[in-house]
Design an enzyme around this catalytic site. Structure first.
Site, PDB file in Angstrom:
ATOM      1  N   SER A 128      93.356  38.449 -10.331  1.00  0.00           N
ATOM      2  CA  SER A 128      94.812  38.436 -10.504  1.00  0.00           C
ATOM      3  C   SER A 128      95.596  39.006  -9.337  1.00  0.00           C
ATOM      4  CB  SER A 128      95.193  39.176 -11.792  1.00  0.00           C
ATOM      5  OG  SER A 128      94.858  38.396 -12.916  1.00  0.00           O
ATOM      6  N   HIS A 135      97.894  45.986  -7.350  1.00  0.00           N
ATOM      7  CA  HIS A 135      97.490  45.084  -8.435  1.00  0.00           C
ATOM      8  C   HIS A 135      95.974  45.112  -8.531  1.00  0.00           C
ATOM      9  CE1 HIS A 135      97.904  41.739 -11.267  1.00  0.00           C
ATOM     10  NE2 HIS A 135      99.211  41.883 -11.166  1.00  0.00           N
ATOM     11  N   ASP A 136      95.459  44.736  -9.700  1.00  0.00           N
ATOM     12  CA  ASP A 136      94.024  44.584  -9.909  1.00  0.00           C
ATOM     13  C   ASP A 136      93.725  43.130 -10.230  1.00  0.00           C
ATOM     14  OD1 ASP A 136      93.932  47.339  -9.653  1.00  0.00           O
ATOM     15  OD2 ASP A 136      93.837  47.699 -11.817  1.00  0.00           O
ATOM     16  N   GLY A 154      82.818  38.762 -14.104  1.00  0.00           N
ATOM     17  CA  GLY A 154      81.955  39.787 -13.558  1.00  0.00           C
ATOM     18  C   GLY A 154      82.321  40.284 -12.179  1.00  0.00           C
TER      19      GLY A 154
END
Length: 425
Positions: free
Chosen positions: A56, A273-274, A279
Site C-alpha cells: 500500500s 505509510h506501510d 507475506g
C-alpha cells in the site's frame, strides 16, 4: 554510528524474518543494508538492489499522480468522481478527496481479479455497483483499497494511458528509477523477494491481481523507495496537510493527509505509510525537519516486531525519538457479552464469541480474497485495555508481535483502520 547491518541481522533473526533491506537517507547520506534470503526454498541471498513488494505504499505513488494532474488543471480534489467518470457505479456524492483520504464509505477490501489486460481497472470499477456503501461519504474513515483503484482509473482517463504507464513515465523515468515496476514479468528480471508465513514457509501466491495495481502493486528496491521519499521532502508539501483525524491514534498516527499518514512521535511530526501483500510487508517513515527517510522492506508476516524495534532505534539515534508505545492489555481485565456477534465487510467475516472470561475473534477470509489467503481462518484472543470502558481491546498475531487495537461500537468494529459493520448479535 551504530552498525545497522549487524543490528538488522540480529533483530531479523530474532523475529523470524527470512529477508529484509533497511534503507536510511539522512540529509544527503544513504545507507542500504541487506539481510538474509529472498526465498527460503531457493536460498537466494538478499542484495542491496533486490526488489520487494511495497504493497500500500503504492497508494502514495497513485496520490502523487493525482496531485500532478490537479496541478495541470485536469481535475480538483473536490470534483465528484462520477462527474469525471460518469460510468462509475458509485455514490454520486463521493469526491476525489474522499477517495484519497479513505472517507468514501465504499467497502474497501474488494480483490476482484478482472484479468491481465490493460482494461482491468475499467472492468474493476464497473463492478463496484455490487459493493456496499458502509457510511455516507465524508462522515467517517475506513481504509479503502477499492477507492485507490478508482483513482487509478481516473488517472488512465485523464492521462490517456494505463496506470502502469502513467506511473512509469511521470515518476519512475523522471526519477531515474531502474528497480521499480508494477508487473510480474518486469519483476522476474530482478532479484525478487517471495513472501513467507509466520512459520517461515514460502507462500504459494506471489502477488495480488493486476486490478489492485493503484492500491498496492509496486515492486521496488529500497534505494528507489528512498529516492521517491526524497521527492516528497522537496516537493508536494501540500500532500502532507492534515485532511481528516485518524480514529484512535494507533502507532502515533494523528491524521491523514493526501494519502500520507501523519505521525506524532514525541512531538516530532513524521509522515509515512506501510504496505502488505502476500507475506511481504514494507514500512516508510520520513522526518521532514531532520530530512531523514527510513524504509524497511521484508518478506515475512513477522515483520511488525522487527520494524518497531529497529526503526525506533534508528530514529532514536538520529533525532532522539522512538515510535510511541502501543496500548497494552490491563491485568485481570474481563469482557462482557455486549460485543458477541458477527461483523462482516467485503472479503472478511469476524465472529466474536465468549470463551470463559475472554472474547475470541475468528477472522475468516471470504470471497475473492480467498484466492490469495495463506491462512484463511485465524483466531485471536481479545484483551481489554480500559477497565471502565469495555469497548477498547487489543490482540496480536503471536507472542512478541505488536498489540493491535480494536474498538467496538453498537454498529461496527473498528480495527486495522477499517469499519466492519455488525451483522448479528
Amino acid at each position: 554510528m551504530p552498525d545497522w547491518s549487524s543490528r538488522l541481522e540480529e533483530l531479523a533473526g530474532r523475529s523470524g524474518v527470512p529477508g529484509a533491506v533497511l534503507g536510511i537517507w539522512a540529509d544527503g547520506e544513504q545507507l542500504v543494508a541487506p539481510y538474509g534470503v529472498l526465498n527460503r526454498a531457493t536460498g537466494l541471498e538478499v542484495t542491496a538492489d533486490s526488489v520487494f513488494q511495497v504493497g500500500s505504499i503504492t497508494k502514495i505513488w497513485t496520490a502523487t499522480l493525482i496531485t500532478q494532474l490537479v496541478a495541470e488543471g485536469k481535475l480538483s480534489l473536490d470534483d465528484t468522481v462520477v462527474g469525471l467518470l460518469p460510468e462509475a457505479p458509485i455514490d454520486a456524492r463521493i469526491t476525489v478527496r474522499h477517495l484519497l483520504t479513505h472517507q468514501s464509505g465504499l467497502d474497501g477490501d474488494v480483490f476482484t481479479d478482472t484479468g491481465r489486460g490493460d482494461d482491468c481497472l475499467e472492468r474493476y470499477v464497473g463492478l463496484l455497483g455490487k459493493v456496499d456503501q458502509l457510511f455516507d461519504p465524508g462522515t467517517a474513515y475506513s481504509y479503502c483499497n477499492a477507492g485507490f483503484v478508482v483513482l487509478g482509473r481516473l488517472i488512465e482517463v485523464l492521462d490517456k494511458r494505463s496506470w502502469d504507464d502513467a506511473l512509469r513515465v511521470r515518476l519512475s523515468e523522471r526519477l531515474g528509477l531502474e528497480h521499480t515496476m508494477t508487473l510480474p514479468e518486469e519483476a522476474i528480471l530482478h532479484r525478487s523477494a517471495l513472501g513467507h508465513t509466520a512459520d517461515g514457509v514460502p507462500v504459494k501466491t506471489w502477488n495480488l491481481p493486476r486490478s489492485i495495481g493503484p492500491a498496492g502493486l509496486i515492486t521496488q528496491s529500497a534505494g528507489d523507495l528512498l529516492t521517491f521519499a526524497r521527492l516528497h521532502l522537496d516537493q508536494y508539501a501540500e500532500m502532507r496537510a492534515p485532511q481528516v483525524p485518524f480514529p484512535g491514534g494507533a502507532e502515533g498516527v494523528e491524521a491523514i493527509g493526501t494519502a500520507w499518514r501523519l505521525y506524532d512521535w514525541s512531538g516530532r511530526k513524521l509522515f509515512g505509510h506501510d504496505g502488505e501483500t502476500v507475506g511481504q510487508l514494507a514500512f516508510l517513515r520520513i522526518d521532514p525537519e531532520a530530512r531523514l527517510a527510513v524504509c524497511l522492506l521484508t518478506n515475512s508476516v513477522n515483520a511488525p516486531a522487527l520494524f518497531e524495534q529497529l526503526v525506533s532505534e534508528v530514529f532514536t539515534d538520529y533525532v532522539g525519538v522512538a515510535a510511541p508505545p502501543r496500548p497494552e492489555p490491563i491485568e485481570g481485565g474481563a469482557a462482557g457479552d455486549d460485543h458477541v456477534g458477527v461483523y462482516e465487510r467485503a472479503g472478511v467475516r469476524l465472529e466474536v464469541e465468549r470463551r470463559g472470561s475472554r472474547l475470541v475473534m475468528t477472522y475468516r477470509v471470504t470471497g475473492d480474497r480467498l484466492a490469495v489467503a495463506e491462512d484463511p481462518v485465524v483466531e485471536y484472543e481479545l484483551y481489554p485495555t480500559a477497565p471502565d470502558d469495555g469497548n477498547h481491546f487489543v490482540t496480536r498475531s503471536a507472542p512478541g508481535q505488536p498489540w493491535v487495537p480494536l474498538t467496538f461500537t453498537p454498529a461496527y468494529l473498528f480495527t486495522s483502520g477499517r469499519v466492519t459493520p455488525r451483522r448479528t448479535g
